[in-house]
Design a protein around this motif. Sequence first.
Motif, PDB file in Angstrom:
ATOM      1  N   ARG A   3      40.405  79.470 -14.393  1.00  0.00           N
ATOM      2  CA  ARG A   3      39.078  79.005 -14.771  1.00  0.00           C
ATOM      3  C   ARG A   3      38.079  80.146 -14.634  1.00  0.00           C
ATOM      4  O   ARG A   3      37.957  80.761 -13.588  1.00  0.00           O
ATOM      5  N   MET A   4      37.364  80.444 -15.689  1.00  0.00           N
ATOM      6  CA  MET A   4      36.399  81.531 -15.685  1.00  0.00           C
ATOM      7  C   MET A   4      34.971  81.030 -15.802  1.00  0.00           C
ATOM      8  O   MET A   4      34.038  81.752 -15.492  1.00  0.00           O
ATOM      9  N   LEU A   5      34.791  79.805 -16.281  1.00  0.00           N
ATOM     10  CA  LEU A   5      33.446  79.371 -16.628  1.00  0.00           C
ATOM     11  C   LEU A   5      33.247  77.907 -16.252  1.00  0.00           C
ATOM     12  O   LEU A   5      34.031  77.041 -16.616  1.00  0.00           O
ATOM     13  N   ASN A   6      32.204  77.643 -15.501  1.00  0.00           N
ATOM     14  CA  ASN A   6      31.790  76.280 -15.182  1.00  0.00           C
ATOM     15  C   ASN A   6      30.554  75.977 -16.016  1.00  0.00           C
ATOM     16  O   ASN A   6      29.532  76.661 -15.879  1.00  0.00           O
ATOM     17  N   PRO A   7      30.618  74.973 -16.914  1.00  0.00           N
ATOM     18  CA  PRO A   7      29.477  74.713 -17.798  1.00  0.00           C
ATOM     19  C   PRO A   7      28.177  74.411 -17.067  1.00  0.00           C
ATOM     20  O   PRO A   7      27.096  74.549 -17.641  1.00  0.00           O
ATOM     21  N   ALA A   8      28.278  74.009 -15.803  1.00  0.00           N
ATOM     22  CA  ALA A   8      27.069  73.675 -15.042  1.00  0.00           C
ATOM     23  C   ALA A   8      26.385  74.909 -14.463  1.00  0.00           C
ATOM     24  O   ALA A   8      25.288  74.805 -13.913  1.00  0.00           O
ATOM     25  N   ARG A   9      27.045  76.073 -14.554  1.00  0.00           N
ATOM     26  CA  ARG A   9      26.489  77.295 -13.981  1.00  0.00           C
ATOM     27  C   ARG A   9      26.280  78.356 -15.052  1.00  0.00           C
ATOM     28  O   ARG A   9      26.997  78.391 -16.056  1.00  0.00           O
TER      29      ARG A   9
END
Length: 340
Positions: A3-9
Amino acid sequence: MTRMLNPARKPPGQSRQFTTFNLEKRSKTIPIPAGKRVTVGEIEGPAYISRLWLTFPGWFWQHWNRSHPIDPTILKALILRIYWDDAKTPAVEAPVGDFFGAGHCEFNSFTSQFVGTSSGGFYSYWPMPFASRCRIELENRHPKNETHLFLNANYQALDVAPAGAGYFCAQFRTGRREGPEEAVILETRGSGHYAGCMLHMQGQELNYLSFLEAPEYVYIDDDWEKPRIAGTGLEDYFNGGWYFRDGEFAGPLHGVPLKDPLRAMVTMYRLHDEDAIAFDRRIRFAFVNPWDPERLKPYWYSSVAYFYSERPDPPHPPLPAPNEVLSYYRTRDTDHLSIP
């Protein structure tokens, strides 16, 4: 899953895009001549690709260029390769059609979470981190037809490589098999995790789907004589049942973009997220049919296994010759193009 990307951040680093659109020349595409290998993109790292999209003509009728030859088998003749860092061999090497779910040379739109085809486009949201550089190459192995590539790759430029992230890899396999022969999907060495596969299958005889009786056998590390993981049937692994009783469907992590019982053809995908399969030294994944050999008939398959490796150049089998890649039994409306 890496996982590289959290849409909330807010994503780390700088958001950038590589594109085949040349602003100075106002040209959107890069030509890929028949018989040529072309580097279509290079990105300096550390970074990670968050989205890869491409498309190209030649597999459908071009209303703006009515004289251009059409051959859907270019979906298997156009080879995608991705090299990470200083690796001499690609971590990703597969026909574009197989990688994105059109391995029967028939385009059916489906939109999974990580890879799919959407009304003429081919997309991937597999996270693809790398430490120093990335090179994307397309080879056109069609004997005569040129094509033109549109490509966009969104990526995040970073100060340092992501800690603990593996290199995204894709292993292609294909061939005709006698009924009881296994269909190997992945075999490699090193540490990493298996993240799913795209699988296309076709029976030699019409109205034949018994190749779907084969459950998955997964051999991991020291469990090499007996599978550590074994299932109850091929369609069961893809979360279906009864030979995909109700036909085609598409979900975020599993689906059947194509099912044609008359032509004995099925395309399936399953993508692993929280259920990714970890391995420390080696892995072998195959579908093995338990039925008595006399009950089984010949079939063809092609597959792309998606996985992450600690190595930018994990072991792969050599890419088959063009006639072996095109060894399926039939293509819709173009049976004369198939290998006899």
